[in-house]
Design a protein around this motif. Structure first.
Motif: not given
Length: 213
Positions: A43-59
């Motif tokens: 959770w502390e690295n939430f920006g990285a989670l968003k990056t990966l989600a974007g790369a997968m085309g997921k919401e």
């Protein structure tokens, strides 16, 4: 069939997602939980989670566990999905929680990794094209020098297990936590851009971003 997958950016959850999609389940949603039981390096690295989600085309969806499991079940039930996908392997208590949650939400729990031999599973993930790096270690189980260790090949796994005998190959007992750098779920690969090394009561961990390799 549609599903929502628990998501931390780590290898187990993403591999469970990959297997679910491979079986024909469409997974438009990833769900990250804000924990109430201490600091979460994910959770502390939430920006990285968003990056990966974007790369997968997921919401990417989020839920604060301070609102409780009943509210989470209600939220899951509102998504119009058939499955709740999780990456548990050996931890019975968490699997029972996932199954109870899915039942309350009126959907099915799907645990594609459940009961697998963890060494076989780690090797399979590597052979399927996953790569991952360690972003947190339990201070009682691994030294901080293990932070950022990257698993890109079977040799990397072999060397890690040789250096840290007794540690589970996938960190199933909380020895370490990971972020995925490459996967069949997205093109190309990422690398860690470490901003700082941190400590909490339980973890040595890194604050990082993900950049295209």
């Amino acid at each position: 069939m549609r599903g929502v997958a628990f998501y931390s950016g780590g290898k187990d959850g993403l591999y469970a997602l990959y297997l679910a999609e491979k079986s024909g389940i469409e997974v438009p949603y990833l769900l990250a939980l804000k924990t109430t039981i201490g600091l979460s390096p994910h959770w502390e690295n939430f920006g990285a989670l968003k990056t990966l989600a974007g790369a997968m085309g997921k919401e990417l969806l989020t839920f604060d566990m301070a609102n409780g499991s009943d509210a989470l079940a209600e939220f899951l039930g509102s998504l119009g999905v058939d499955y709740l996908i999780a990456g548990d392997v050996l931890l019975e208590d968490h699997k029972v929680w996932v199954e109870a949650l899915a039942e309350k939400a009126g959907i099915k729990a799907l645990e594609p990794l459940w009961g697998r031999n963890t060494l076989d599973l780690a090797l399979e993930m590597l052979r399927e094209g996953l790569e991952w790096a360690i972003i947190a270690v339990d201070r009682k189980k691994l030294p901080k020098e293990a932070l950022t260790y990257t698993f890109s090949s079977e040799n990397d796994l072999e060397e890690f297990l040789k250096a840290y005998p007794g540690v589970d190959p996938i960190g199933e007992f909380g020895e370490f936590h990971t972020v995925v750098l490459a996967s069949p779920l997205f093109e190309g690969r990422f690398k860690l851009a470490v901003n700082s090394f941190e400590e909490s009561e339980r973890y040595h961990w890194v604050r990082f971003g993900l950049v295209r390799a």
